[in-house]
Write an enzyme that holds these catalytic residues in place. Structure first.
Site, PDB file in Angstrom:
ATOM      1  N   TYR A 268       4.063  -9.198  16.068  1.00  0.00           N
ATOM      2  CA  TYR A 268       4.396  -8.039  15.023  1.00  0.00           C
ATOM      3  C   TYR A 268       4.885  -6.742  15.519  1.00  0.00           C
ATOM      4  O   TYR A 268       5.816  -5.970  15.054  1.00  0.00           O
ATOM      5  CB  TYR A 268       2.931  -7.933  14.396  1.00  0.00           C
TER       6      TYR A 268
ATOM      7  N   LYS B 210       8.314  -4.925  15.001  1.00  0.00           N
ATOM      8  CA  LYS B 210       8.636  -3.589  14.345  1.00  0.00           C
ATOM      9  C   LYS B 210       9.499  -2.430  15.594  1.00  0.00           C
ATOM     10  O   LYS B 210      10.152  -2.046  14.824  1.00  0.00           O
ATOM     11  CB  LYS B 210       7.287  -2.696  14.274  1.00  0.00           C
TER      12      LYS B 210
ATOM     13  N   GLN C  68       0.719  -1.088   0.009  1.00  0.00           N
ATOM     14  CA  GLN C  68       0.123  -0.121  -0.178  1.00  0.00           C
ATOM     15  C   GLN C  68       0.753   1.259  -0.216  1.00  0.00           C
ATOM     16  O   GLN C  68       0.737   2.171  -0.546  1.00  0.00           O
ATOM     17  CB  GLN C  68      -0.856   0.027   1.111  1.00  0.00           C
ATOM     18  N   VAL C  69       1.789   1.346   0.973  1.00  0.00           N
ATOM     19  CA  VAL C  69       2.610   2.649   1.070  1.00  0.00           C
ATOM     20  C   VAL C  69       3.654   2.439  -0.081  1.00  0.00           C
ATOM     21  O   VAL C  69       4.009   3.571  -0.647  1.00  0.00           O
ATOM     22  CB  VAL C  69       3.244   2.627   2.314  1.00  0.00           C
TER      23      VAL C  69
ATOM     24  N   ASP D   7      14.489 -11.048  -2.879  1.00  0.00           N
ATOM     25  CA  ASP D   7      14.166 -11.723  -1.841  1.00  0.00           C
ATOM     26  C   ASP D   7      14.616 -10.827  -0.625  1.00  0.00           C
ATOM     27  O   ASP D   7      15.855 -11.217  -0.283  1.00  0.00           O
ATOM     28  CB  ASP D   7      13.995 -13.206  -1.559  1.00  0.00           C
TER      29      ASP D   7
HETATM   30  N1  LIG Z   1      -1.110  -1.713   7.160  1.00  0.00           N
HETATM   31  C1  LIG Z   1      -1.293  -1.070   8.233  1.00  0.00           C
HETATM   32  O1  LIG Z   1      -2.188  -0.884   8.933  1.00  0.00           O
HETATM   33  C2  LIG Z   1       0.111  -0.436   9.010  1.00  0.00           C
HETATM   34  C3  LIG Z   1       1.222  -0.588   8.515  1.00  0.00           C
HETATM   35  N2  LIG Z   1       2.402   0.048   9.228  1.00  0.00           N
HETATM   36  C4  LIG Z   1       3.593  -0.047   8.443  1.00  0.00           C
HETATM   37  O2  LIG Z   1       3.653   0.642   7.178  1.00  0.00           O
HETATM   38  C5  LIG Z   1       4.383  -0.164   6.239  1.00  0.00           C
HETATM   39  C6  LIG Z   1       3.925  -0.355   4.992  1.00  0.00           C
HETATM   40  O3  LIG Z   1       2.585  -1.102   5.229  1.00  0.00           O
HETATM   41  P1  LIG Z   1       1.813  -1.516   4.018  1.00  0.00           P
HETATM   42  O4  LIG Z   1       2.046  -0.768   2.806  1.00  0.00           O
HETATM   43  O5  LIG Z   1       0.423  -1.434   4.693  1.00  0.00           O
HETATM   44  O6  LIG Z   1       2.154  -3.016   3.675  1.00  0.00           O
HETATM   45  P2  LIG Z   1       1.954  -4.191   2.673  1.00  0.00           P
HETATM   46  O7  LIG Z   1       1.687  -5.280   3.306  1.00  0.00           O
HETATM   47  O8  LIG Z   1       0.593  -3.498   1.806  1.00  0.00           O
HETATM   48  O9  LIG Z   1       3.045  -4.424   1.848  1.00  0.00           O
HETATM   49  C7  LIG Z   1       4.465  -4.957   2.263  1.00  0.00           C
HETATM   50  C8  LIG Z   1       5.231  -5.026   1.087  1.00  0.00           C
HETATM   51  O10 LIG Z   1       6.529  -5.834   1.675  1.00  0.00           O
HETATM   52  C9  LIG Z   1       6.989  -6.628   0.565  1.00  0.00           C
HETATM   53  N3  LIG Z   1       7.441  -7.825   1.075  1.00  0.00           N
HETATM   54  C10 LIG Z   1       7.245  -8.644   2.402  1.00  0.00           C
HETATM   55  N4  LIG Z   1       7.951  -9.615   2.371  1.00  0.00           N
HETATM   56  C11 LIG Z   1       8.920  -9.519   1.315  1.00  0.00           C
HETATM   57  C12 LIG Z   1       9.931 -10.443   1.282  1.00  0.00           C
HETATM   58  N5  LIG Z   1      10.235 -11.268   1.789  1.00  0.00           N
HETATM   59  N6  LIG Z   1      10.623  -9.954  -0.042  1.00  0.00           N
HETATM   60  C13 LIG Z   1      10.271  -8.890  -0.705  1.00  0.00           C
HETATM   61  N7  LIG Z   1       9.278  -7.918  -0.576  1.00  0.00           N
HETATM   62  C14 LIG Z   1       8.732  -8.251   0.727  1.00  0.00           C
HETATM   63  C15 LIG Z   1       5.553  -7.334   0.067  1.00  0.00           C
HETATM   64  O11 LIG Z   1       5.762  -7.672  -1.171  1.00  0.00           O
HETATM   65  C16 LIG Z   1       4.878  -5.556   0.005  1.00  0.00           C
HETATM   66  O12 LIG Z   1       5.276  -4.881  -1.078  1.00  0.00           O
HETATM   67  C17 LIG Z   1       5.167  -1.255   7.182  1.00  0.00           C
HETATM   68  O13 LIG Z   1       6.327  -1.046   7.625  1.00  0.00           O
HETATM   69  C18 LIG Z   1       4.077  -1.632   8.151  1.00  0.00           C
HETATM   70  O14 LIG Z   1       4.617  -2.268   9.252  1.00  0.00           O
HETATM   71  C19 LIG Z   1       2.270   0.713  10.000  1.00  0.00           C
HETATM   72  C20 LIG Z   1       0.961   0.778  10.851  1.00  0.00           C
HETATM   73  C21 LIG Z   1      -0.371   0.133  10.374  1.00  0.00           C
END
Ligand SMILES: NC(=O)C1=CN([C@@H]2O[C@H](COP(=O)(O)OP(=O)(O)OC[C@H]3O[C@@H](n4cnc5c(N)ncnc54)[C@H](O)[C@@H]3O)[C@@H](O)[C@H]2O)C=CC1
Length: 293
Positions: A124, A128, A11-12, A35
């Site tokens: 989790y 973090k 998402q981000v 990876d």
């Molecule tokens: N989603 C939420 O509600 C919240 C998210 N955050 C933080 O914000 C940031 C962004 O979160 P989102 O965009 O929601 O996450 P998301 O789950 O939509 O995206 C995570 C990304 O990490 C990549 N990824 C995961 N494992 C991988 C691997 N082994 N190799 C390569 N790529 C890998 C995925 O392919 C994806 O592109 C993260 O740091 C998350 O912890 C913080 C608070 C709330």
């Protein structure tokens, strides 16, 4: 300038790619290309591309699954940021990293500021916090943005789940005793760019819209705005019934209070962050545009 973006399909990450692209040459490897659990592959990628700015939006975000996959979550949420920060320190590069309200224990009903004691309730959250601590300790030029309740017109998130359910169901039960601020991924990317361009002091900042609601309040707002925008739903906002967290058991414990104080970031940027409701309207508009495209 060479920018390395990790997590571009998330998402981000998706929004960061759009927003930061005018700044320079973005390299954004997909999971198949790199990876992030492979430390040597990450080291090789860094030496090959030598980025001067790293945007780390990759993370292990499956909060419940992390309870049984501690090691994997820790490698991605703790080990990877450590490695990126070590690179940034020795290469004199900058690192923008994302973290979560889940690093706090979530007691009370007042917003937490960045100096509040941490105390994650879940695996989790613990992983973090490992990442935040490693980046901070590295001494590299860094900005850590702790955000909450992320959603967008793409990907897996609460808004999209509610819209899917609200088209079929006439009643829903939604948790009403967890409070926080729903944060669009686009706002996170836009404010990150602003922070980078204004070169605000390195450190940890909270990044979310102003205001607060519960998951139930968020669901009601989604349905009522969606309808106001002229789109049909099976459900009426009044049919979103409040339940306590105890009635919706999950493997990972969630904080009841996810409110993040925004004063530090607002002062550093000299802006007032927008209210969550106006942000929801924009994100819903984008979601509708995508549905009707
Ligand atoms: N989603 C939420 O509600 C919240 C998210 N955050 C933080 O914000 C940031 C962004 O979160 P989102 O965009 O929601 O996450 P998301 O789950 O939509 O995206 C995570 C990304 O990490 C990549 N990824 C995961 N494992 C991988 C691997 N082994 N190799 C390569 N790529 C890998 C995925 O392919 C994806 O592109 C993260 O740091 C998350 O912890 C913080 C608070 C709330």
């Amino acid at each position: 300038m060479k920018i390395l973006l990790l997590g571009q399909t998330g998402q981000v990450g998706f929004e960061l790619k759009r927003v930061f692209s005018p700044l320079g040459n973005i390299v954004a490897p997909t999971r198949d290309q790199l990876d992030l659990l492979n430390k040597q592959a990450v080291a090789d990628y860094l030496s090959e591309h030598k980025p001067s700015l790293i945007l780390n939006a990759a993370a292990y975000t499956a909060v419940d699954k992390a309870e049984s996959e501690h090691e994997l979550a820790s490698r991605l949420n703790g080990g990877l940021p450590q490695q990126l920060a070590d690179y940034a320190k020795q290469a004199n590069a900058s690192l923008i990293h994302y973290s979560s309200d889940y690093v706090y224990p979530g007691q009370g009903d007042q917003p937490f500021d960045e100096s509040a004691p941490t105390g994650p309730l879940s695996v989790y959250g613990k992983t973090k916090l490992e990442g935040d601590d490693a980046v901070t300790a590295s001494g590299c030029q860094h900005w850590i943005f702790r955000t909450s309740w992320v959603y967008s017109a793409r990907g897996h998130n609460f808004m999209r789940t509610m819209l899917r359910l609200g088209k079929d169901k006439t009643e829903l039960k939604v948790v009403a005793d967890q409070i926080g601020a729903p944060t669009p991924a686009r706002l996170i990317a836009q404010v990150s760019l602003l922070a980078y361009l204004r070169d605000i002091p390195a450190g940890t900042y909270h990044l979310a819209p102003r205001g607060k609601t519960s998951w139930q309040g968020f669901a009601k707002a989604i349905f009522s705005l969606y309808r106001t925008m002229g789109h049909p739903l099976a459900i009426e906002s009044e049919a979103v019934h409040a339940i306590p967290t105890a009635d919706y058991p999950t493997p990972a414990k969630r904080p009841l209070n996810s409110r993040l104080a925004l004063t530090k970031l607002e002062a550093a940027l000299d802006i007032a962050l927008p209210q969550w409701e106006s942000q929801l309207e924009q994100t819903l508009e984008e979601s509708i545009d995508r549905e009707t495209a």
